[in-house]
Design an enzyme around this catalytic site. Sequence first.
Site, PDB file in Angstrom:
ATOM      1  N   LYS A 184      -1.589  44.948 -12.235  1.00 21.12           N
ATOM      2  CA  LYS A 184      -0.264  45.782 -12.202  1.00 21.12           C
ATOM      3  C   LYS A 184       0.749  44.595 -12.029  1.00 21.12           C
ATOM      4  CE  LYS A 184      -2.024  50.215 -10.812  1.00 21.12           C
ATOM      5  NZ  LYS A 184      -1.750  51.456  -9.996  1.00 21.12           N
ATOM      6  N   LYS A 265      -9.206  53.524 -21.219  1.00 18.76           N
ATOM      7  CA  LYS A 265      -9.144  54.940 -20.788  1.00 18.76           C
ATOM      8  C   LYS A 265      -7.746  55.413 -21.100  1.00 18.76           C
ATOM      9  CE  LYS A 265      -7.366  54.290 -15.974  1.00 18.76           C
ATOM     10  NZ  LYS A 265      -7.531  54.355 -14.634  1.00 18.76           N
ATOM     11  N   LYS A 268      -1.245  58.268 -19.007  1.00 14.71           N
ATOM     12  CA  LYS A 268       0.008  58.746 -19.151  1.00 14.71           C
ATOM     13  C   LYS A 268       0.952  57.549 -19.709  1.00 14.71           C
ATOM     14  CE  LYS A 268       2.463  62.511 -17.717  1.00 14.71           C
ATOM     15  NZ  LYS A 268       2.431  63.806 -16.917  1.00 14.71           N
TER      16      LYS A 268
END
Length: 399
Positions: A184, A265, A268
């Site tokens: 991240k 995966k 969103k």
Amino acid sequence: MRRHFRACALVPSSPSPFPPHPHPRLSHGDTGGADPGRAPRDPRPAVFHWSKRFIIRLDLSCCVKVPGVNMVVDRIFSGIQPTGTPHLGNYLGAIQNWVNLQEEYSSVLYSIMDMHSLTMPKEPALLRQNILDTTAAILACGIDPKKCFLFRQSLVPEHAELAWILGCITNVPRLLRLPQWKMKRASQSNGGTVGLLTYPVLQAADILLYKSTHVPVGEDQVLHLELAQDIAQHFNKKYGEFFPVPKAILSTTKKIKSLRDPTVKMSKSDTQKLATVNIVDSPDEIVLKFRKAVTDFTSEVTYDPASRPGVSNLVSIHSAVSGLSIEEVLHQSVGLDTAHYKMVVAESVIQKFAPIRNEIKKLQEDKAHLIQVLEAGAEKAKELATPIYQEIRRLVGFQ
């Protein structure tokens, strides 16, 4: 039936693969205190898998005494970041299990993790709306505030206060090694914030504040739960036995992958609009996304995630939304080519989400109700957290 005494997870009729534990031990009550008669910790692994068929293991090491009551209960804690209405992977990987767990356990806490959401930049207005949309969605999916505490994390300030205490006994190198930090921080132009680095410590505080014994987690959160376990043990060693060491409940639902790239995966944040199925998508949108789903040049429907990830992802989705096993799904699909099978899966998803989508719309129209649910849940969570946190303050020397 909700169980107020749980000495084990559920098992099939065949004999348990584990030998009887000669010295099961009980943890302390919610107000702490040492137990001089504790037996040594069971060294065997303690990860529970949730599915229609269960493996049972006698294990009282995680239980918590209820003051004044001669029984033991387990306590579930889990949370979800407010990203708006969840997608198919969120529902099958987490929320569906939450609904099952609230029926099985007598002490269950589910939190909207608005503090965690600040680790990635959010506009205040969008965050406020996402909190309400996420709440509406999980209520529509079957979460019942009468069977669990559903609350917003930031309404219970003890979460942040305990995170500071736990952060003071956590090594920075351990946090730097976590893959979520490495992944991240690359998306942040400033090289990563303190909040992003330390949010796993806040996760540990979320769990330990309530002396939670079990945590339903996805595969990508196992390392963070291991950190929480280590922090609990470190605290216990430094200040005396206090926290039960939380254990993982891993869903056996296969990880749902992107419809456009079945090697990653479903997310969103995926920039490809056809990659992710949201639970509020219209039937036409769902059909379009599955029609465009990436498969391969073999028309037969088989399950082989390594060599046929696209078709296998469709089979996993079909199995999860229909409640059928992989084998049953494949048996029903004999003779279908993948083009027709995509429409079968799309129809199953449409039928599953139709009542949920309608209920979400109704709940979104009553913002006052959603706010009231979260505030009422926070009051209950505070009542549970306050005596535990006061004892923590005493242990560390604040009072």
